[in-house]
Design a protein around this motif. Structure first.
Motif, short mmCIF file in Angstrom:
data_model
loop_
_atom_site.label_atom_id
_atom_site.label_comp_id
_atom_site.label_asym_id
_atom_site.label_seq_id
_atom_site.Cartn_x
_atom_site.Cartn_y
_atom_site.Cartn_z
N HIS A 58 -6.37 34.29 -0.82
CA HIS A 58 -5.93 35.39 -1.51
C HIS A 58 -6.09 35.81 -2.96
O HIS A 58 -6.04 36.81 -3.41
CB HIS A 58 -4.06 35.19 -1.31
N LEU A 300 2.22 38.18 3.24
CA LEU A 300 1.13 37.39 3.18
C LEU A 300 1.82 35.71 3.56
O LEU A 300 0.99 35.18 4.29
CB LEU A 300 0.62 37.39 2.00
N THR A 304 0.02 34.04 6.62
CA THR A 304 -0.80 32.69 6.37
C THR A 304 -0.02 31.50 7.07
O THR A 304 -0.76 30.67 7.60
CB THR A 304 -0.44 32.34 4.74
N GLY A 447 1.93 36.93 -2.96
CA GLY A 447 1.31 36.14 -1.85
C GLY A 447 1.32 34.64 -2.33
O GLY A 447 1.86 33.63 -1.72
#
Length: 508
Positions: A58, A300, A304, A447
Motif C-alpha cells: 500500500h 483496505l 488485506t 490503509g
C-alpha cells in the motif's frame, strides 16, 4: 470516413484496449490475501508483522502516486508503462525467492521491500491506463475511465482463479508465474499506448485547451474558465456544445462555491494550482481527499486481512484450534481465501464500471428528474462501505463474510470508479496525473492506520490464547467497529460536499 480518420480511430481503439490490458494485470496488490497466510507461516510472522509487510504494497501503491502522476503528465504513458513492467516483475520474482528461503532471516525485510516494488509498479500501471483514456476519451469520460479502472479491480480475480485451479499447493511457482504474465502483458501493451488529439471537448470548444494549462486553477485550484457563451453559438444544439456548456457551468459553480458569490465573473489566465498546492489551499479538494481516506482505510483493512479473518473463524470451529490444520484443511482454507478474494475483485470491478456509466448518465441528465451529481455516486459508495463494515462487526460464521466481501468490493470499487473522473473534471485533465497522485496518498494513510490497528488487536487476542494465532470473532470484531465509524464519517463528509455542489448549482 477518410482513410486517415479510420486509421486514427483504429489506433485510438487499440490504445484503449492496451490501456485495459495494462490495468488488468496491474491490480495485483489486492491479490495479497491469497498468499498472505502461506507467506506468514513460511516466514514465521506475527499478525502485526504480517500487516507491516502488507503495508509495503500500500505504501508503494499510494505514496508513489504523485511521482508517477507527474511522470505520466510530462513523459507520456509508454515511459511509465515500461517502469510498471520492470517494477512488477522485480517485485513478484523477489517475493518468489523470499518465499523459497533464499534470504533466510532477512525474509521479513525483503518481503516488505519487494511488496513496495509491487505497489509502485501497480500505481505506474494504473496511472498509465487511466491517464491515457482520460486524455483520449473526454465526451464519455466516466465510462472510458471506468473500464480500465474496472479491469484494475478484476486483476485479483483473474490471478486468484489461476491460483485456485493450478497452484493451490505451490505458492513459490505461483508468484513466479505472476511475474512472467504481468511482464509479458505490459511489454506488449505499451507498444500500442498513445495519447491522441482530443475528440472535441478539449478542442476549440474548451477554454481549458484553448488557453493552455496555465488557465486551469486560478486562486482556488479549480479549472476556472472565462465566462463566455459566444464560442458555442456556431454549434448550438449539438452534443459537443451541450457537453462543453455543462462542463463550463460546473467549473463556474465550483469556483462560486469556494470563492463566494461576489467573486469577479471574468478570470484572467494564471498559473494553475495543482498537486500539493491544490490540496493545501482548496476546500473542495480537501473534502474529497478526506472522504477517500475515511472510506478506503476500512476497505483496505478487510482486503488485506480477509485471509486471516477466514482462518480465525474456520479454526475456531475445529475441535481443537491449537492443532495445526491438516493438508485437506489447508486446501479448504486456500479455496475459501481464493473465493473471497475473487468475490471482492468481481464486485469491485462491477462497482467501478457501473458507477462510471451511471455517473455519465446522471451528469448528462442535469436539470432532468434522472440527473445526478457525480458526488452522489461517491456517497453511494460510502454507504456500501459503511454497510459492509457494519455487517463485518456481526460476523460469526464464514458464510456471513459473503455479504461483507460483496459490499466492501462494491463500495471500494465505486470509490475508485468515480473519484478519478471527478478529479479530472473539477481540476482539469492536463494535470490529472499530478492531482490524482496526491489523492492517492489518502488510501496509504488510511490503509496503514487500519492495518496496524487490526494487527495490534489480533495479536492482543492471540496473546490471551498464548499462541501466534487468534481464533474466533474477537480477533476482528473491534476492527470492524472502528471501520464502521470511519466509513460513517466518510459518508457525512460526502453528504456535506454534495450539499455544497448542489447549493452552488441552485444559484445558477
Amino acid at each position: 470516413m477518410t482513410l486517415t480518420k479510420r486509421a486514427s480511430t483504429a489506433a485510438r481503439a487499440a490504445s484503449f484496449l492496451a490501456a485495459c490490458a495494462v490495468a488488468l494485470v496491474s491490480g495485483t496488490p489486492y491479490l495479497y490475501s491469497t498468499y498472505a497466510n502461506q507467506l506468514t507461516t513460511r516466514l514465521a510472522l506475527t499478525a502485526l508483522q504480517s500487516n507491516i509487510v502488507a503495508a509495503g504494497v500500500h505504501y508503494g501503491l499510494f505514496l508513489s502516486g504523485p511521482l508517477f502522476g507527474r511522470l505520466v503528465d510530462s513523459r507520456g504513458p509508454r515511459t511509465v508503462g515500461l517502469l510498471a513492467a520492470g517494477l512488477l516483475m522485480m517485485g513478484y520474482a523477489g517475493l518468489s525467492l523470499t518465499y523459497s528461503g533464499m534470504f533466510y532471516s532477512f525474509g521479513f525485510f525483503t518481503a516488505f521491500l519487494f511488496l513496495i516494488f509491487v505497489g509502485m509498479g501497480s500505481q505506474a500501471g494504473y496511472m498509465t491506463s487511466v491517464s491515457t483514456n482520460a486524455h483520449n476519451f473526454q465526451s464519455a469520460r466516466g465510462l472510458a475511465m471506468g473500464v480500465p479502472i474496472a479491469c484494475f479491480g478484476l486483476s485479483a480475480l483473474l490471478f486468484a482463479q489461476i491460483n485456485n485451479h493450478f497452484y493451490q499447493d505451490d505458492t513459490q511457482a505461483f508468484l513466479l508465474l505472476v511475474a512472467k504474465v504481468i511482464g509479458g502483458t505490459l511489454l506488449m501493451s505499451v507498444l500500442f499506448l498513445a495519447v491522441f488529439p482530443s475528440e472535441l471537448v478539449d478542442g476549440p470548444l474548451d477554454h481549458e485547451s484553448a488557453l493552455g494549462p496555465a488557465s486551469i486553477g486560478v486562486g482556488t485550484g479549480i479549472g476556472n474558465v472565462p465566462i463566455s457563451h459566444t464560442s458555442n453559438d456556431h454549434v448550438h444544439g449539438s452534443e459537443e456544445a451541450e457537453e462543453h456548456r455543462r462542463r463550463t457551468q460546473e467549473r463556474e459553480r465550483l469556483l462560486h462555491t469556494v470563492t463566494g458569490p461576489h467573486s469577479p465573473t471574468t478570470i484572467l489566465p494564471q498559473p494553475p494550482l495543482r498537486g500539493f498546492r491544490l490540496f493545501r489551499t482548496n476546500r473542495i479538494a480537501q473534502l474529497l481527499m478526506l472522504s477517500v481516506l475515511l472510506l478506503s482505510g476500512p476497505c483496505l483493512m478487510y482486503v488485506t486481512n480477509a485471509g486471516s479473518i477466514i482462518r480465525a473463524i474456520y479454526r475456531d470451529h475445529m475441535d481443537d484450534p491449537s492443532i495445526p490444520p491438516s493438508e485437506e484443511e489447508k486446501i479448504r482454507l486456500q479455496q475459501l481465501q481464493n473465493f473471497h478474494v475473487s468475490l471482492i475483485s468481481l464486485c469491485s470491478c462491477l462497482g467501478r464500471i457501473s458507477v462510471g456509466l451511471l455517473s455519465d448518465l446522471g451528469k448528462r441528465g442535469a436539470g432532468k428528474w434522472w440527473g445526478a451529481n457525480r458526488v452522489a455516486f461517491l456517497l453511494y459508495a460510502g454507504v456500501c462501505v459503511w454497510l459492509g463494515q457494519a455487517f463485518g462487526s456481526t460476523v460469526k460464521e464464514i458464510g456471513d463474510l459473503t455479504k461483507v466481501s460483496t459490499l466492501v468490493g462494491l463500495g471500494y470499487g465505486s470509490v475508485f470508479g468515480v473519484a478519478p473522473t471527478i478529479v479530472s473534471e473539477w481540476f482539469g485533465v492536463h494535470s490529472f496525473g499530478s492531482n490524482w497522485g496526491w489523492i492517492s496518498i489518502a488510501p496509504a494513510v488510511g490503509g496503514q492506520f487500519f492495518n496496524l490497528v487490526y494487527g495490534s488487536l489480533y495479536d492482543r487476542e492471540a496473546r490471551h490464547e498464548h499462541t501466534l494465532e487468534c481464533f474466533g470473532r474477537e480477533c476482528f470484531h473491534y476492527s470492524f467497529v472502528l471501520g464502521t465509524c470511519s466509513s460513517f464519517l466518510g459518508a457525512l463528509v460526502l453528504t456535506y460536499l454534495l450539499v455544497l455542489t448542489r447549493r452552488s448549482a441552485s444559484r445558477e
